[in-house]
Design an enzyme around this catalytic site. Structure first.
Site, PDB file in Angstrom:
ATOM      1  N   GLY A   1     -21.306 -26.244  15.211  1.00 53.66           N
ATOM      2  CA  GLY A   1     -22.167 -26.421  16.370  1.00 53.66           C
ATOM      3  C   GLY A   1     -22.188 -27.861  16.845  1.00 53.66           C
TER       4      GLY A   1
ATOM      5  CG  ASP B   1     -29.552 -27.857  10.670  1.00 52.80           C
ATOM      6  OD1 ASP B   1     -30.114 -27.917  11.780  1.00 52.80           O
ATOM      7  OD2 ASP B   1     -28.887 -26.879  10.292  1.00 52.80           O
TER       8      ASP B   1
ATOM      9  N   GLY C   1     -32.793 -25.285  12.015  1.00 53.53           N
ATOM     10  CA  GLY C   1     -32.639 -25.844  10.668  1.00 53.53           C
ATOM     11  C   GLY C   1     -32.285 -24.712   9.733  1.00 53.53           C
TER      12      GLY C   1
END
Length: 410
Positions: free
Chosen positions: A11, A133, A178
């Site tokens: 991502g 994250d 997350g």
């Protein structure tokens, strides 16, 4: 002539272009050729290389200020099939690549490691870890690039929701991206001054019961109401959803990504908690409006803030410097303003062979501060005093009834 190939997997995260730009500039100024591989490992696996292009200083000199990825990205994984890994290596050799720089999360890091092993020294490989994250085990608590920008952007969103909640006398239940760790949820909530933040790490290992999550949020709503504030924002880490009891998620299979992991966006965590808290309070005769909102995709392609723009330029240039210095099979980190290559083996979980996950430390002073700044119903709130009286009046329950409901004892 050395030939560098740059690719991005997984991502997006703010700062990707900073790595690409700095790596290109540094390599070119050292006399190397630089190739940009579009869409991650995908064209290398397919052997379709028409989109590969040379990168030059003039076209990348300002891209560090842009969000997204000028090379795009994909989750294509060459390690899922031995033939795919072999084709990937053949493609790199066919392009004349001598040095490979990958940019991505744990899946891309694992793929980079396997490419380095299969190349047997023929191609030097370095990986630049990225994820909003902040869950990669970088030394000395170093943040992953993209996290600081994502936290800043997330705090802006939560701050606006806090004002909307106050204006409309309602609650928002925000699910913050997350996958496994709660760094972004807690960091965003703390920065914005959210009413409450819940992460998976504060629960005992194993499945998490939806009722437990709902009770904590419900109790915070009741306490705020008793204090004369019928509004707030609760921030939940999306990793909670992955640990809910399977029978609480409804029937049917949940979509998975290319790495075989459940897509957390398909788990309606916010809706389940918001509606559950509304219903639970309705049993007490308390009316609350709670609205679920997911936050995450809005953060990934934000333009990097000054920290991530500068940080990623160091990482990109550092990756080239390390590879030209003869290293391979390493992750690139910045520690105390110095670039430090860390061998893949030092960051792997022996049980899985993949990168270890850095979880939120719930024993840390910064976590303790975050908890203290939140609004939660605590056992001492039911000791004699104004708060207890206000809670009992709001819920139309005795102290014993509230204690049994929220703390499991009369």
């Amino acid at each position: 002539m050395a030939t560098f190939a740059l690719l991005v997997g997984g991502g997006p995260a703010p700062g990707i272009n900073g790595v690409i730009g700095a790596a290109t500039i540094y390599a070119r100024r050292r006399g190397a050729r630089v190739l940009g591989i579009p869409n991650g490992f995908e064209p290398l696996i397919a052997g379709e290389l028409s989109g590969v292009r040379e990168l030059h200083i003039g076209e990348v000199s300002r891209i560090h200020q842009l969000g997204g990825s000028v090379l795009q990205t994909s989750r294509a994984d060459p390690t899922r099939d031995p033939a795919a890994l072999a084709r990937t290596l053949d493609s790199l050799v066919g392009l004349g690549v001598t040095h490979l720089v990958t940019i991505g999360g744990d899946g891309t890091a694992f793929a980079a490691r396997r490419v380095a092993e299969e190349a047997r020294g023929g191609i030097a490989v370095a990986h630049v870890p990225k994820t909003i994250d902040n869950d990669l085990p970088l030394p000395a608590g170093t943040p992953t690039f993209g996290f600081e920008t994502a936290r800043e952007e997330g705090a802006r969103i939560v701050s606006r929701l806090l004002e909307d909640a106050r204006t409309m006398a309602r609650w928002y239940v925000v699910v913050m991206m997350g996958r496994t760790a709660g760094h972004l949820a807690l960091g965003t909530a703390k920065s914005a001054g959210a009413t409450l933040a819940l992460t998976a790490e504060e629960f005992a290992p194993g499945p998490i019961r939806l009722a437990s999550v709902v009770r904590i949020v419900e109790a915070a709503m009741l306490k705020r109401l008793a204090l004369g504030r019928p509004h707030g924002v609760a921030v939940l880490a999306e990793g909670i959803g992955a640990r809910l009891e399977a029978n609480e998620l409804g029937s049917g299979a949940h979509p998975q990504d290319e790495h075989g992991r459940v897509r957390h966006g398909a788990i309606p965590l916010g809706e389940l908690v918001a509606s559950g808290a509304e219903s639970a309070l309705a049993e007490l005769g308390v009316r609350v409006t709670a609205i679920a909102k997911d936050v995450g995709y809005e953060l990934r392609c934000a333009a990097p803030n000054a920290f991530d723009a500068e940080y990623t330029r160091d990482l990109g240039a550092g990756a080239v410097q390390v590879l030209l210095g003869g290293a391979s099979g390493v992750m690139i980190t910045r520690q105390e303003q110095a670039i430090v290559p860390v061998p893949f083996a030092h960051m792997l979980d022996p049980a899985t062979g993949r990168t270890r996950v850095r979880l939120l430390d719930t024993a840390s002073p910064t976590y303790a501060t975050a908890r203290l700044l939140q609004v939660r119903l605590e056992p001492e709130d039911l000791m004699p005093g104004k708060t207890r009286d206000a809670l009992c009046a709001a819920a139309k329950r005795t102290p014993e009834g509230l204690r049994a409901r929220y703390f499991g004892a009369s």
